[in-house]
Design an enzyme around this catalytic site. Structure first.
Site, PDB file in Angstrom:
ATOM      1  N   HIS A 284     -20.620   1.296  -9.158  1.00  0.00           N
ATOM      2  CA  HIS A 284     -20.368  -0.044  -9.676  1.00  0.00           C
ATOM      3  C   HIS A 284     -21.617  -0.694 -10.255  1.00  0.00           C
ATOM      4  O   HIS A 284     -21.518  -1.729 -10.911  1.00  0.00           O
ATOM      5  CB  HIS A 284     -19.809  -0.927  -8.561  1.00  0.00           C
ATOM      6  CG  HIS A 284     -19.502  -2.315  -9.000  1.00  0.00           C
ATOM      7  ND1 HIS A 284     -18.509  -2.594  -9.929  1.00  0.00           N
ATOM      8  CD2 HIS A 284     -20.063  -3.504  -8.691  1.00  0.00           C
ATOM      9  CE1 HIS A 284     -18.464  -3.906 -10.145  1.00  0.00           C
ATOM     10  NE2 HIS A 284     -19.400  -4.478  -9.403  1.00  0.00           N
ATOM     11  N   CYS A 285     -22.795  -0.109 -10.046  1.00  0.00           N
ATOM     12  CA  CYS A 285     -24.020  -0.822 -10.415  1.00  0.00           C
ATOM     13  C   CYS A 285     -24.679  -0.320 -11.694  1.00  0.00           C
ATOM     14  O   CYS A 285     -24.676  -1.006 -12.717  1.00  0.00           O
ATOM     15  CB  CYS A 285     -25.014  -0.754  -9.251  1.00  0.00           C
ATOM     16  SG  CYS A 285     -24.494  -1.697  -7.805  1.00  0.00           S
ATOM     17  N   ILE A 286     -25.268   0.864 -11.650  1.00  0.00           N
ATOM     18  CA  ILE A 286     -26.143   1.296 -12.737  1.00  0.00           C
ATOM     19  C   ILE A 286     -25.436   1.389 -14.090  1.00  0.00           C
ATOM     20  O   ILE A 286     -26.002   0.986 -15.107  1.00  0.00           O
ATOM     21  CB  ILE A 286     -26.832   2.627 -12.378  1.00  0.00           C
ATOM     22  CG1 ILE A 286     -27.655   2.441 -11.108  1.00  0.00           C
ATOM     23  CG2 ILE A 286     -27.754   3.079 -13.501  1.00  0.00           C
ATOM     24  CD1 ILE A 286     -28.312   3.697 -10.608  1.00  0.00           C
TER      25      ILE A 286
END
Length: 448
Positions: A284-286
């Site tokens: 979900h982040c990078i």
């Protein structure tokens, strides 16, 4: 009220909250019991606070209250102990926010179909909290988002109540730092960054985290600084992984082993940090967070060229992997259409059960469209959603399964996979993670 009177009132509210936090009398709420929220709620309960977890999913709430863990970074025994002792309770009833002294918002911040930030979950949480906001309350946003969200979205919604931030209640931003599967750093020992709208807001939020966590709490001057530093963290990784991926593509064309190149460069004790290529980015982040910044930059008439180019390179890696599969099979006199391909791993990184934004999904999509016959083995992911349907995975490898396939495609380097069996029995291996670097496969072996 005179300015002096206002200052005394503010100081008293802050003192009362700080005292409750210090003596562990504060009741703390956590909105969103996912990969960030549940570990945070558990640590707060273990630190001695009474914690109420809020979530819109009844299934999650029931599992927490029954002491059933569904997050890899939470220790099963910890969750069982704190739920049995009733220091952590979960609910879908947001009216119980009226009982909390501090609340952390840990909800998703995805991108919409236009690659723009979707802050609807943050806004919805803020509106639920605003219904029960009271004087002396602390509200901390942890969801990763673009610089300005706390002051432009959260603050106005909460101040619609007539209460004023910095005078009647406190708002801060403290970005989540979760690295699923990391055996060294977790919620408890990872340093925390905190930025409040006022100095009192920062002090209150910092006090809460210092009473819960073992890691350093680093205070910054504003929520925007804390929001930007989180974006910088993930953009730094995004860009460096894109460089490694581009090097992999070029090295493949030149007949050079990119993994050997990176290992050689990593011998330099200064000025170089190794990043490694792969089939693409997931989680979900990078892959998502840098787009928050590119979107916000347009407001300032600035085009983040490097960040967007890095995103394009990383997003193109599934295409590169499928093209390599096609080339490798061609060398064996086979077409992708009709070939049996065994996919090892659908989780976006090793030793976790999370396949959100996994680069394996677009790889499967392209293999499907090309007519390949594929099957996924993943010891952590029992099932996954593909083209609107739930597909099962195999949890274990078998000799027969490997021997029946035309190619084994290694996409996730899970530690518990039987790579010795893969090396011995596979006809053709395409290793996108360099997991067989110390093994000598008997069949044809190709690396990214």
């Amino acid at each position: 009220m005179s300015p002096l009177g206002t200052e005394c009132s503010v100081n008293q509210l802050e003192k009362n909250l700080l005292n409750k936090l210090e003596t562990k009398q504060a009741i703390i709420g956590v909105v969103g019991l996912g990969y960030v929220g549940l570990p945070l709620a558990v640590e707060k309960a273990k630190a001695g606070y009474n914690v109420i977890g809020f979530d819109v999913q009844q299934k999650r709430v029931d599992m927490v209250n029954e002491g059933i863990n569904y997050i890899g970074d939470v220790v099963d025994e910890d969750l069982t102990a704190i739920t049995q002792s009733k220091v952590l309770k979960a609910t879908t009833d947001y009216s119980l926010i009226k009982n909390v002294d501090a609340v952390a918002i840990c909800v998703p911040t995805p991108l919409d179909i236009y690659q723009q930030p979707d802050t609807s979950y943050v806004e919805s949480s803020a509106r639920e909290i605003s219904k029960y906001l009271h004087k002396g309350m602390l509200v901390v946003l942890e969801s990763t988002t673009y610089p300005g969200t706390t002051e432009e979205i959260l603050k106005p919604i909460l101040e619609e109540t007539g209460l004023e931030c910095g005078e009647d209640f406190f708002i801060a931003y403290s970005p989540e730092r979760v690295d699923p599967g990391n055996k060294t750093f977790n919620t408890k020992n990872t340093p925390k960054v905190v930025g409040g709208i006022t100095p009192s807001c920062t002090a209150a939020a910092a006090a809460m985290y210092r009473n819960v966590l073992e890691g350093e709490v680093h205070e910054v001057s504003s929520p925007a600084v804390a929001e930007m530093e989180k974006i910088l963290e993930n953009t730094f990784r995004n860009i460096n992984i894109a460089l490694a991926n581009e090097m992999a593509i070029l090295c493949n064309k030149m007949g050079i082993d990119v993994w050997e190149v990176i290992d050689a460069a990593a011998t330099k004790p200064y000025g170089f940090m190794p990043f490694y290529p792969g089939p693409g980015l997931g989680g979900h982040c990078i892959p998502i967070d840098p787009f928050y910044l590119t979107w916000k930059a347009r407001e300032y008439n600035y085009h983040t060229r490097l960040i967007e180019t890095a995103g394009e390179i990383n997003n193109s890696m599934p295409d590169f992997v499928v093209n390599r599969c096609m080339q490798i099979l061609n060398k064996e006199g086979k077409a992708l259409n009709g070939s049996k391909i065994l996919i090892l791993g659908i989780a976006y990184k090793k030793d976790i059960d999370d396949y959100r934004e996994s680069p394996v999904l677009p790889i499967l999509q392209q293999l499907d469209e090309a007519g390949a016959d594929w099957i996924v083995v993943d010891p952590y992911v029992r099932e996954f959603k593909f083209n609107g349907e739930i597909r099962d995975t195999l949890l274990e490898l078998s000799e027969e399964l490997i021997e029946e396939t035309d190619m084994v495609l290694i996409t996730t380097d899970h530690s518990c996979m039987n790579y010795e069996l893969v090396a011995k029995k596979s006809k053709v291996i395409f290793d996108t993670r360099n997991v067989l670097k110390s093994t000598k496969p008997l069949g044809k072996y190709y690396k990214l």
